[in-house]
Design an enzyme around this catalytic site. Structure first.
Site, PDB file in Angstrom:
ATOM      1  N   PRO A   1      -2.658  33.556 -54.984  1.00 18.02           N
ATOM      2  CA  PRO A   1      -3.174  33.974 -56.290  1.00 18.02           C
ATOM      3  C   PRO A   1      -2.690  35.392 -56.662  1.00 18.02           C
ATOM      4  O   PRO A   1      -2.196  36.097 -55.787  1.00 18.02           O
ATOM      5  CB  PRO A   1      -4.686  33.975 -56.100  1.00 18.02           C
ATOM      6  CG  PRO A   1      -4.962  33.491 -54.746  1.00 18.02           C
ATOM      7  CD  PRO A   1      -3.700  33.406 -53.979  1.00 18.02           C
TER       8      PRO A   1
ATOM      9  N   GLY B   1      -1.069  40.828 -53.127  1.00 17.93           N
ATOM     10  CA  GLY B   1      -0.102  41.667 -52.419  1.00 17.93           C
ATOM     11  C   GLY B   1       1.268  41.048 -52.195  1.00 17.93           C
ATOM     12  O   GLY B   1       2.020  41.522 -51.355  1.00 17.93           O
ATOM     13  N   LYS B   2       1.613  40.019 -52.980  1.00 15.99           N
ATOM     14  CA  LYS B   2       2.925  39.379 -52.774  1.00 15.99           C
ATOM     15  C   LYS B   2       4.048  40.346 -53.109  1.00 15.99           C
ATOM     16  O   LYS B   2       4.965  40.549 -52.319  1.00 15.99           O
ATOM     17  CB  LYS B   2       3.024  38.115 -53.649  1.00 15.99           C
ATOM     18  CG  LYS B   2       1.956  37.082 -53.322  1.00 15.99           C
ATOM     19  CD  LYS B   2       2.113  35.834 -54.134  1.00 15.99           C
ATOM     20  CE  LYS B   2       1.922  36.041 -55.618  1.00 15.99           C
ATOM     21  NZ  LYS B   2       0.556  36.456 -56.013  1.00 15.99           N
TER      22      LYS B   2
ATOM     23  N   SER C   1     -10.767  17.479 -57.295  1.00 12.12           N
ATOM     24  CA  SER C   1     -11.872  17.733 -56.380  1.00 12.12           C
ATOM     25  C   SER C   1     -13.236  17.809 -57.068  1.00 12.12           C
ATOM     26  O   SER C   1     -14.184  18.288 -56.491  1.00 12.12           O
ATOM     27  CB  SER C   1     -11.604  19.001 -55.593  1.00 12.12           C
ATOM     28  OG  SER C   1     -11.403  20.052 -56.493  1.00 12.12           O
TER      29      SER C   1
ATOM     30  N   LYS D   1     -12.161  28.284 -52.065  1.00 14.85           N
ATOM     31  CA  LYS D   1     -13.408  27.769 -52.631  1.00 14.85           C
ATOM     32  C   LYS D   1     -14.615  28.377 -51.931  1.00 14.85           C
ATOM     33  O   LYS D   1     -15.604  28.744 -52.564  1.00 14.85           O
ATOM     34  CB  LYS D   1     -13.442  26.251 -52.527  1.00 14.85           C
ATOM     35  CG  LYS D   1     -12.465  25.578 -53.487  1.00 14.85           C
ATOM     36  CD  LYS D   1     -12.436  24.081 -53.263  1.00 14.85           C
ATOM     37  CE  LYS D   1     -11.558  23.417 -54.310  1.00 14.85           C
ATOM     38  NZ  LYS D   1     -11.398  21.991 -54.051  1.00 14.85           N
TER      39      LYS D   1
HETATM   40  P1  ADP Z   1       0.823  40.010 -56.465  1.00 16.83           P
HETATM   41  O1  ADP Z   1       2.268  40.245 -56.435  1.00 16.83           O
HETATM   42  O2  ADP Z   1       0.367  39.059 -55.389  1.00 16.83           O
HETATM   43  O3  ADP Z   1       0.252  39.620 -57.765  1.00 16.83           O
HETATM   44  P2  ADP Z   1       0.648  42.818 -55.968  1.00 16.83           P
HETATM   45  O4  ADP Z   1       1.614  42.898 -54.868  1.00 16.83           O
HETATM   46  O5  ADP Z   1       1.041  43.270 -57.303  1.00 16.83           O
HETATM   47  O6  ADP Z   1       0.081  41.354 -56.063  1.00 16.83           O
HETATM   48  O7  ADP Z   1      -0.676  43.593 -55.509  1.00 16.83           O
HETATM   49  C1  ADP Z   1      -1.530  44.283 -56.382  1.00 16.83           C
HETATM   50  C2  ADP Z   1      -1.944  45.606 -55.762  1.00 16.83           C
HETATM   51  O8  ADP Z   1      -2.795  45.405 -54.659  1.00 16.83           O
HETATM   52  C3  ADP Z   1      -0.806  46.407 -55.226  1.00 16.83           C
HETATM   53  O9  ADP Z   1      -0.982  47.733 -55.571  1.00 16.83           O
HETATM   54  C4  ADP Z   1      -0.904  46.244 -53.739  1.00 16.83           C
HETATM   55  O10 ADP Z   1      -0.389  47.337 -53.064  1.00 16.83           O
HETATM   56  C5  ADP Z   1      -2.356  46.072 -53.508  1.00 16.83           C
HETATM   57  N1  ADP Z   1      -2.617  45.252 -52.327  1.00 16.83           N
HETATM   58  C6  ADP Z   1      -2.712  43.904 -52.289  1.00 16.83           C
HETATM   59  N2  ADP Z   1      -2.974  43.478 -51.059  1.00 16.83           N
HETATM   60  C7  ADP Z   1      -3.084  44.563 -50.252  1.00 16.83           C
HETATM   61  C8  ADP Z   1      -3.340  44.775 -48.856  1.00 16.83           C
HETATM   62  N3  ADP Z   1      -3.573  43.756 -48.022  1.00 16.83           N
HETATM   63  N4  ADP Z   1      -3.359  46.032 -48.400  1.00 16.83           N
HETATM   64  C9  ADP Z   1      -3.153  47.064 -49.232  1.00 16.83           C
HETATM   65  N5  ADP Z   1      -2.907  46.956 -50.553  1.00 16.83           N
HETATM   66  C10 ADP Z   1      -2.860  45.705 -51.070  1.00 16.83           C
END
Ligand code: ADP
Length: 773
Positions: A357, A361-362, A679, A722
């Site tokens: 989602p 952090g992707k 579901s 969920k």
């Molecule tokens: P996505 O690409 O999945 O939509 P993002 O990579 O843009 O998400 O993440 C959004 C923000 O949340 C970023 O600033 C990211 O550094 C932070 N973030 C997400 N997951 C983590 C984590 N596990 N640890 C530290 N920061 C995180």
């Protein structure tokens, strides 16, 4: 005074002339420099009334000639003008009078003294002379333009009528012949002979002329094209200069850039060819700017420059660990992937796909991978891309053509080996006419991407050194051939506790430092962070949390500046000053148990969510009415649920009459988030049974599962998401399909601690737990 009409003989001072032959009647100006000649001039002026004999040296190089060095005939002449030159020499104009035969050189010192006799003309055949004269005149008139040094003087003199003697001297003086050939006109004493010489020389000259013309013609033809181009180019340059345009500088600059760039040979040649074309194009023409943009593109694409990879896996691991909280499994798989890369020195055959989602952090993980490898990072999003040309570029013939997203990414990267994030690969739009996924297949296939062709660039581009990483929200939406190429790493929603740790340990500092505020000037309590997560966000990831923290930091900076505050402290209690009223109620559960309202658990593209399914009935003709935001699959689930309820009405305690004389209405509120997936069967069936049997539903129970027509409960996906959503919204028990028991380990412990999990194989199991009375 000499009577030149009479035959005479005498001695006169002589001026030795070098390199030129004069004939009587010519305009003679010579510079006199040798001492003996100067002395001759003095002698002539002082004692001889200005008369001298001009004698002609056969060899101009001899400085002190002997008598034998002179042509045997000289010219009796008179000094008419004498000018002293600054170098001590004299410039003298002579009036050449007549030919004289040289008899002897009397002395050389202090000047040459010549003994001479006047030259007697040979009697001629007058008829012959007439004919010859006519012939010569004709030739002269016809060919005057190329025969003479000064054709105007010749023609003017002839106009007034002229004796053959004078004509001969005039024409012979002006003919463009070597000087030693002119000697014969000086020494010959037969007029007819001289006329014949003239005819011969004129003929020779005409021949030479025609050969010259021929040569000129061939030279001209070959030179014509070059000259035309040269001329046009010069003209253009003049116009551009006039317009203040500096295309020349521009071309020079472009040429330097092309020569200094790292293009392969074939590309460089092509660029130089285009540059030549560019030079000729009018600067205001649209074609000119098209070619220029093309050249700039070729120059800005990296062709061979690359950065050096980090070779120490431990350093890479340390960087990756430091950048993200948790995500142990994910990090482990990424490290495996990087280890393979480092060991083999090659990009792994499969492409990493980070799926999950939004906000989990992707993107930032991909960035950390780049950082861990010391590589450049670029990103392009495929969301909404429905045309292959957006990936591969448009052909240059197309108005406004540009390279596609891949080449554009490379331009931004400036090197050939960046980490290239292809975002939202599941959002490619495909139809019958256009399939952008095939272009992506080429990009991501290590076997093919060495020769990636962009329509705009036209030359093959090597993508083999690029480390591609893709992201997707929803794996099911990725075209199968693409998905096969990828090694999927799933990231799922964060629990409240995970969010809290990410917020506290990563996001707060990131925002404070990102805004340039000192860490010592800002403090936020744990309670405040938790309150933000619970009261102001409803999300799978931490994007909104990060945004709100950013907003708090900005407001704090304002406060520090305006109120001259030393430090700002955010607590649970003053949070509303910064973020306004809370947006979400902690507990979404209704105050009391109700009939016909059941909480389902859904898996959406934004992570897990709860949804309230409502059912009711009213008088009608046995119809099924569905409202709310339902996908096709959910409508089918509803129909299956209705069929099950009808066939089991009696057993479930439902009055068959109600079913016969009423319409059934099922509604799924909260229409904002599209919900799909198979579901919701158990939820709809439970709501129907509740309303038809008039039994209340336990408001703390959430459920998920598909049902068959005979009431079996089938497994579902996204259990972790969920479950997290269920605990977030305050549910205490969940009912899930028995077959999903194996997935329960995926649910974070802190969620499991809060939820009681029931397993169901039949709908009856569900009803037993959910219905209160
Ligand atoms: P996505 O690409 O999945 O939509 P993002 O990579 O843009 O998400 O993440 C959004 C923000 O949340 C970023 O600033 C990211 O550094 C932070 N973030 C997400 N997951 C983590 C984590 N596990 N640890 C530290 N920061 C995180």
């Amino acid at each position: 005074m000499y009577n030149i009409k009479k035959i005479f003989s005498d001695c006169l001072p002589a001026i030795a002339v070098r390199g030129i032959i004069f004939l009587p009647g010519a305009d003679v100006r010579i510079e006199v420099g040798r001492e003996f000649s100067k002395a001759a001039v003095f002698e002539a002026e002082s004692n001889r009334d200005g008369y001298v004999v001009l004698v002609f040296q056969r060899n101009p190089d001899i400085l002190e000639p002997e008598f034998s060095d002179f042509v045997e005939v000289g010219i009796l002449a008179r000094i008419s003008v004498k000018i002293k030159l600054p170098n001590g020499n004299f410039k003298i104009k002579f009036e050449p009078l007549t030919r004289v035969k040289l008899n002897d050189l009397i002395t050389k010192d202090p000047f040459y003294l010549i003994d001479f006799t006047s030259m007697v003309l040979q009697p001629e055949n007058l008829d012959e002379e007439k004919v010859l004269l006519k012939m010569v005149s004709k030739q002269v008139l016809e060919n005057a333009n190329f025969l003479f040094r000064d054709s105007k003087a010749v023609l003017n003199n002839m106009k007034g009528g002229i004796s053959s003697d004078k004509l001969c001297d005039l024409v012979a003086s002006e003919l463009r012949i070597p000087e030693n050939e002119r000697i014969k006109y000086l020494i010959t004493n037969s007029i007819n002979k001289r006329l014949q010489y003239l005819l011969e020389d004129i003929e020779k000259e005409k021949n030479l002329q025609s050969i010259e013309t021929k040569i000129n013609e061939t030279v001209r033809k070959s030179a014509d094209q070059n000259q035309k181009e040269y001329y046009l180019r010069e003209k253009m340059r003049a116009i551009q200069e006039e317009l203040g345009d500096s295309k020349q500088d521009d071309t020079k600059k472009l040429r330097e850039q092309i020569e200094n760039s790292d293009m392969p040979k074939a590309v460089r040649e092509k660029a130089l060819k285009e540059l030549r074309r560019y030079e000729y194009l009018a600067p205001t023409s649209s074609e000119s700017s098209v070619v220029r943009t093309y050249l700039e593109t070729l120059i800005s694409i990296p062709w061979s420059k690359e950065t050096e990879d980090e070779s120490d896996i431990n350093k890479a691991i340390a960087k990756l660990e430091a950048s993200h909280y948790g995500l142990e499994k994910v990090k482990e798989r990424i490290i495996e992937y990087l280890s393979v890369k480092m060991l083999t020195g090659k990009n792994p055959q499969t492409i990493l796909c980070l799926s999950g989602p939004p906000g989990v952090g992707k993107t930032s993980l991909a960035k950390s991978i780049a950082n861990a490898l010391n590589r450049e990072f670029v990103k392009t999003s495929l969301g909404g891309v429905h045309d292959e040309a957006e990936i591969r570029g448009h052909r240059r013939t197309y108005v406004g053509a540009l390279p596609g997203r891949i080449i554009n990414g490379m331009i931004k990267a400036k090197v050939v080996n960046p980490v290239f994030l292809v975002d939202e690969i599941d959002k490619l739009v495909m139809n019958e006419r256009n399939d952008p996924s095939s272009a992506m297949l080429e990009v991501l296939d290590p076997e093919q991407n060495e020769f990636f062709s962009d329509h705009y660039v036209e030359e093959d581009y090597d993508l083999s050194k690029v480390l591609f990483i893709t992201t997707a929200n929803y794996l099911n939406n990725i075209p199968a051939p693409l998905r096969d190429r990828m090694e999927v790493i799933e990231l799922s929603s964060y629990t409240e506790i995970e969010k809290f740790h990410i917020g506290k340990n990563f996001l707060v500092n990131k925002q404070v430092e990102g805004h340039g505020l000192k860490l010592s000037k800002f403090e936020i309590t744990d309670g405040a962070i938790k309150a933000i997560i619970n009261n102001y966000t409803r999300e799978a990831g931490v994007r909104q949390l990060e945004r709100l923290l950013g907003s708090i930091v900005r407001k704090s900076i304002k406060e520090i500046l305006i109120k001259k505050a030393d430090k700002v402290k955010i607590t649970k209690d003053n949070l509303t000053d910064y973020l306004g009223k809370r947006i979400f109620k902690n507990n979404q559960i209704s105050k009391k148990d109700m009939i016909g309202v059941v909480t389902g658990l859904a898996y959406t593209q934004a992570g897990g969510d709860t949804l309230e399914v409502e059912a009711t009935y009213y008088e009608g003709k046995n119809k099924l009415v569905l409202t709310g935001n339902l996908g096709d699959v959910m409508k089918e689930s509803a129909m299956a649920a209705v069929s099950f309820v009808r066939s089991n009405a009696k057993r479930l305690g439902i009055d068959p009459d109600i079913l016969d004389s009423n319409d059934l209405h099922i509604h799924v509120p909260e229409g904002a988030i599209p919900k799909d997936g198979p579901s919701a069967g158990v939820t709809i069936a439970t709501a129907l049974v509740s309303v038809l049997a008039k039994r209340k539903v336990n408001r703390f129970v959430g459920m998920t599962g598909e049902i068959t027509l005979n009431g079996r409960v089938l497994p579902i996906g996204g259990l972790k998401e969920k479950a997290i959503a269920a605990s977030r919204s305050g549910l205490k028990e969940i009912v899930i399909p028995q077959e999903n028991e194996k997935d329960v380990d995926d649910i974070p412990q802190e969620v499991r601690d809060k939820l009681k999990i029931h397993y169901a194989t039949k709908l009856d199991d569900v009803l037993n737990i959910a219905l209160v009375s």
